[in-house]
Design an enzyme around this catalytic site. Structure first.
Site, short mmCIF file in Angstrom:
data_model
loop_
_atom_site.label_atom_id
_atom_site.label_comp_id
_atom_site.label_asym_id
_atom_site.label_seq_id
_atom_site.Cartn_x
_atom_site.Cartn_y
_atom_site.Cartn_z
N GLY A 215 43.76 45.94 49.68
CA GLY A 215 43.84 46.15 48.23
C GLY A 215 42.42 46.30 47.69
O GLY A 215 41.49 46.62 48.44
N ILE B 35 40.20 44.05 46.67
CA ILE B 35 39.20 43.13 47.24
C ILE B 35 39.00 43.44 48.73
O ILE B 35 37.87 43.46 49.22
CB ILE B 35 39.61 41.66 47.00
CG1 ILE B 35 39.59 41.38 45.48
CG2 ILE B 35 38.67 40.70 47.72
CD1 ILE B 35 40.14 40.01 45.07
N ILE C 281 39.55 34.37 51.26
CA ILE C 281 39.21 34.33 49.83
C ILE C 281 40.48 34.61 49.01
O ILE C 281 40.40 34.91 47.82
CB ILE C 281 38.11 35.35 49.45
CG1 ILE C 281 38.31 36.70 50.12
CG2 ILE C 281 36.73 34.83 49.82
CD1 ILE C 281 39.44 37.52 49.69
N ARG D 213 44.60 33.17 49.26
CA ARG D 213 45.31 31.94 48.92
C ARG D 213 45.47 31.12 50.19
O ARG D 213 45.68 31.69 51.28
CB ARG D 213 46.70 32.26 48.35
CG ARG D 213 46.68 32.83 46.94
CD ARG D 213 46.24 31.80 45.90
NE ARG D 213 46.32 32.34 44.55
CZ ARG D 213 45.28 32.86 43.87
NH1 ARG D 213 44.07 32.90 44.43
NH2 ARG D 213 45.46 33.33 42.66
N GLU E 229 44.12 22.07 46.90
CA GLU E 229 42.81 22.04 46.24
C GLU E 229 42.95 21.56 44.78
O GLU E 229 43.99 21.78 44.18
CB GLU E 229 42.16 23.44 46.27
CG GLU E 229 42.99 24.51 45.55
CD GLU E 229 42.42 25.91 45.67
OE1 GLU E 229 42.15 26.35 46.80
OE2 GLU E 229 42.27 26.55 44.60
N HIS F 57 36.70 27.38 45.66
CA HIS F 57 37.48 28.44 44.98
C HIS F 57 36.66 29.06 43.84
O HIS F 57 37.06 29.01 42.68
CB HIS F 57 38.82 27.88 44.45
CG HIS F 57 39.82 28.97 44.14
ND1 HIS F 57 41.17 28.77 44.17
CD2 HIS F 57 39.65 30.28 43.77
CE1 HIS F 57 41.80 29.89 43.84
NE2 HIS F 57 40.89 30.82 43.59
C1 8YV Z 1 40.07 32.20 39.90
C2 8YV Z 1 41.78 33.43 41.37
O1 8YV Z 1 39.35 31.21 40.56
O2 8YV Z 1 41.73 35.63 40.58
C3 8YV Z 1 42.38 34.75 41.13
O3 8YV Z 1 43.54 34.94 41.49
O4 8YV Z 1 42.34 32.60 41.98
C4 8YV Z 1 40.39 33.20 40.91
O5 8YV Z 1 39.74 34.31 40.48
C5 8YV Z 1 41.03 31.58 38.97
O6 8YV Z 1 42.04 32.35 38.51
C6 8YV Z 1 40.27 30.99 37.78
O7 8YV Z 1 40.40 29.71 37.82
#
Ligand code: 8YV
Length: 320
Positions: free
Chosen positions: A158, A160, A237, A239, A268, A286
């Site tokens: 995707g 990222i 990076i 889940r 977490e 995170h």
């Molecule tokens: C953030 C995330 O840490 O974008 C996501 O899905 O898990 C992270 O970018 C989070 O949403 C902010 O706390």
């Protein structure tokens, strides 16, 4: 800016960067739900007034909460991942959901590459070597690995995943990837591999950049780690649930997997203490998207989606 007496009430499920929260508070009446002690009593008294939820990618928006908000219209996620939101419950009620894609892509990919760079060049270990005077007393730091000698495997191409693959490419690494199907718009020299096991057989560093769904739970399992081997590494990076964390800990402890770089963990921010003594894993809180620039972009998108919705306009970045 709406009149404070008429602006919509929003339930805020977790903290945002202060500037983002301040901007949001000018357009909606924010209720900091995570600070309320008796949440059940609060919902019983005030649930009917809530029109929007402002949440984060790492937090849950379960049906049990949605059910207590009879006038909910919008769930705005401060994050790209929306796996925490019960989309079926939202769809059933016509509740809209937005997220914050694109603005965070580069920063998340940078953290992924940073963890790989650290593992194979020993940035943290070499720093300790200098500070603890091993350089002075024992001489040179042990030899590490050349990044361009390693194959990067990207699981999930995707936004990222692509940004990670471009970076790995720039480091001179061979790039292989796996996704639901071959991506015809991906650079031709990135090799498509069908399935995670085949991908692990062909790469050294496995970057996990998959959206989390029930189908991806523990997709990176003991066999995948076995295939990566003692010189291999897993970087996550996405889940925590995409990796079998117990199997990961066992493989790292035994050295049957060379290393890991993790920005996400089960439970977490309270993480399994077995991680702490391991020096073949780099642990991050995170914070892939946690730069001033990206968080400002995420905050702006949350606000713009909320404004668009209450102005009767289409969402800028709709999930549903
Ligand atoms: C953030 C995330 O840490 O974008 C996501 O899905 O898990 C992270 O970018 C989070 O949403 C902010 O706390």
């Amino acid at each position: 800016m709406p009149d404070p007496n008429t602006r919509p009430d929003a339930l805020q499920l977790g903290a945002y960067a202060p500037a983002d929260e301040a901007a949001l508070a000018q357009w909606v009446t924010l209720h900091r739900f995570f600070e309320i002690e008796d949440q059940a009593a609060w919902l019983a008294a005030n649930g009917g007034s809530i029109k929007a939820i402002a949440t984060r990618g790492d937090l849950a928006v379960p049906k049990s909460l949605i059910d207590q908000l009879p006038n909910l219209e919008l769930v705005a996620v401060y994050g790209v991942g929306f796996d925490g939101v019960d989309l079926d419950a939202c769809k059933a009620r016509g509740i809209r959901v937005s997220n914050t894609p694109d603005v965070l892509t580069d920063d998340v990919a940078d953290v992924a590459l940073g963890m790989m760079l650290n593992h194979y060049r020993g940035v943290i270990g070499a720093d300790a070597w200098v500070r603890q005077k091993h350089w002075e007393t024992e001489g040179a730091y042990p030899l590490k690995r050349s990044l361009k000698s390693l194959t990067a495997g990207v699981l999930g191409l995707g936004r990222i995943g692509r940004a990670i693959a471009h970076r790995a490419d720039a480091f001179g690494q061979k790039v292989v990837y796996s996704a639901t199907a071959e991506k015809t718009d991906a650079p031709k020299h990135w090799e498509y591999v069908s399935g995670v096991q085949a991908l692990a057989n062909q790469c050294d560093v496995l970057f996990v950049s998959l959206a989390a769904t029930p189908a991806t739970k523990h997709i990176v399992n003991a066999e995948v780690m076995q295939a990566l081997g003692p010189e291999g590494m897993v970087v996550n990076i996405s889940r925590a649930q995409n990796i079998d964390e117990e199997a990961l800990l066992t493989a790292l402890e035994a050295g049957t997997l060379g290393g890991a770089g993790l920005d996400v963990f089960e439970g977490e921010p309270v993480i399994n203490p077995r991680f702490f003594p391991l020096n073949n894993v780099v642990l991050q809180p995170h914070h892939g998207s946690a730069t001033a620039e990206t968080r400002a972009g995420m905050g702006r998108l949350v606000l713009d989606n909320i404004k668009a919705h209450f102005d009767g306009q289409p969402l800028l970045t709709p999930v549903i």
